[in-house]
Enzyme design. Structure first.
Site, PDB file in Angstrom:
ATOM      1  N   THR A 184      42.283  34.485  44.822  1.00 59.42           N
ATOM      2  CA  THR A 184      42.075  35.804  45.399  1.00 59.42           C
ATOM      3  C   THR A 184      41.981  35.632  46.903  1.00 59.42           C
ATOM      4  OG1 THR A 184      40.853  36.526  43.452  1.00 59.42           O
ATOM      5  CG2 THR A 184      40.476  37.757  45.469  1.00 59.42           C
ATOM      6  N   ARG A 212      45.254  42.949  31.809  1.00 56.54           N
ATOM      7  CA  ARG A 212      43.956  42.478  32.295  1.00 56.54           C
ATOM      8  C   ARG A 212      43.769  42.768  33.782  1.00 56.54           C
ATOM      9  NH1 ARG A 212      42.022  38.696  36.426  1.00 56.54           N
ATOM     10  NH2 ARG A 212      39.926  38.034  35.774  1.00 56.54           N
ATOM     11  N   VAL A 213      42.588  43.244  34.141  1.00 58.49           N
ATOM     12  CA  VAL A 213      42.216  43.481  35.536  1.00 58.49           C
ATOM     13  C   VAL A 213      40.888  42.787  35.780  1.00 58.49           C
ATOM     14  CG1 VAL A 213      41.556  45.214  37.249  1.00 58.49           C
ATOM     15  CG2 VAL A 213      43.436  45.685  35.660  1.00 58.49           C
ATOM     16  N   ASP A 215      37.898  41.440  38.972  1.00 57.39           N
ATOM     17  CA  ASP A 215      36.922  42.100  39.830  1.00 57.39           C
ATOM     18  C   ASP A 215      37.491  42.591  41.155  1.00 57.39           C
ATOM     19  OD1 ASP A 215      37.161  39.252  40.463  1.00 57.39           O
ATOM     20  OD2 ASP A 215      35.610  39.613  41.952  1.00 57.39           O
ATOM     21  N   GLY A 238      36.603  36.541  37.378  1.00 54.85           N
ATOM     22  CA  GLY A 238      36.492  37.969  37.578  1.00 54.85           C
ATOM     23  C   GLY A 238      35.610  38.699  36.590  1.00 54.85           C
TER      24      GLY A 238
END
Length: 325
Positions: A184, A212-213, A215, A238
């Site tokens: 990230t 999927r997602v 944070d 996440g």
């Protein structure tokens, strides 16, 4: 008369970064990209620009670099797509914007900013987010723009390893990033007007499935900014950062318990570790006090302030000064 502090912190992911596996060439590529990101954000701040614009400028550089898992360098999902997430928050107004699961927006952080400033919403996803971004003049590219052989090879390795792992552990979802990094990118900034901002952008996990997602696009989990406390950008596992409301948790410790920024960051990372997660946080307050904390073996990170000197680090220990390009 004291010069108002300006400050910019960035990260490019934390994780099990192994020193012996990081070649000199790859380390140089990371360092150059981090320095370029700091230079872009610093130029905005030094000219009297806003913390929000500095965060965007810094993150765009990282999104355009193929070495980080965001934008151009995003990893592939199980289906062979690049699905990106990003968010941004203004500490002065607590306005925020985010996008998730987008595949054709060159710089998702710019789309997140458009959501914040040009809509009444906070989070847009998928095709709807792409349509909105296009209507706002955000650059749309063919999905092939995000294809890098390095990331494609990672996906093939992850699929092969998943088949093996599933024979023994049906719950295993270990991301197969070659350097063991949660990829990230993020930035937090303090401008000469005393305002904070934070932003985060990611390509997610290699071989992720089912939309999927993590944070990164979740305000309060991966990103948070409030002039009354701190600006935070997170990187790590996440799901655990969501469960711990990591970014807001850190801000609340500063605002309500009056903890120093480093102590608050460490407290949040301890909570995350207690539920099986790890990663890192960059945290900044309106005094210019900051922390870049991680409970992994490394985190790609950098900082610059009024003097314009870039301090860049990967492993534990002091950051090394670099001349801004």
């Amino acid at each position: 008369m004291n010069t108002p502090p300006i400050r910019l912190l960035i990260h490019g992911g934390a994780g099990a970064i192994k020193r012996h596996q990081l070649t000199a060439e790859r380390e140089q590529a990371y360092t150059q990209a981090l320095a370029a990101s700091l230079a872009a954000g610093y130029a905005v701040l030094a000219a009297g620009g806003s913390s929000v614009d500095a965060v965007i400028a810094a993150i765009v550089v990282l999104e355009d670099s193929p070495v980080f898992n965001a934008g151009k360098g995003s990893v592939f999902s199980h289906a062979g797509h690049n699905e990106m997430d990003a968010s941004i928050m203004d500490g002065a107004t607590r306005m925020a914007g985010a996008v998730a699961g987008v595949r054709t927006i060159r710089n998702p952080i710019q789309a997140a900013h458009a959501v914040m400033t040009k809509s009444t919403h906070v989070l847009l996803i998928g095709e709807g987010a792409e349509t909105f971004a296009s209507e706002q003049g955000i650059e749309i590219v063919d999905a092939s723009y995000f294809h890098t052989q390095f990331r494609w090879n990672q996906l093939q390795k992850a699929i092969a390893e998943e088949r093996v792992l599933l024979d023994h552990d049906a719950d295993s979802n270990t991301p197969a990033d070659e350097d063991g990094k949660y990829g990230t990118v993020g930035a937090v900034a303090l401008d000469c007007h005393g305002n904070l901002a934070a932003g985060t952008s990611t390509g997610g996990l290699t071989n992720k499935r089912f939309g999927r997602v993590g944070d990164s696009p979740i305000i309060g989990a991966g990103t948070y900014a409030d002039n009354r406390s701190v600006a935070v950008s997170a990187t790590g596992t996440g799901e655990m950062f969501i469960r711990a409301a990591a970014a807001f948790n850190t801000a609340a410790q500063v605002q309500l318990q009056r903890k120093p920024v480093a102590e608050a960051a460490d407290g949040t990372l301890a909570e995350i570790a207690a539920i099986g997660g790890d990663g890192g946080l960059i945290v900044l307050n309106t005094n210019g006090d900051y922390a870049m904390r991680f409970n992994t073996s490394g985190m790609y990170r950098g900082m610059t302030g009024n003097d314009g000197i870039a301090h860049i680090g990967i492993f534990s220990g002091n950051e090394t000064p670099h001349s801004l390009p």
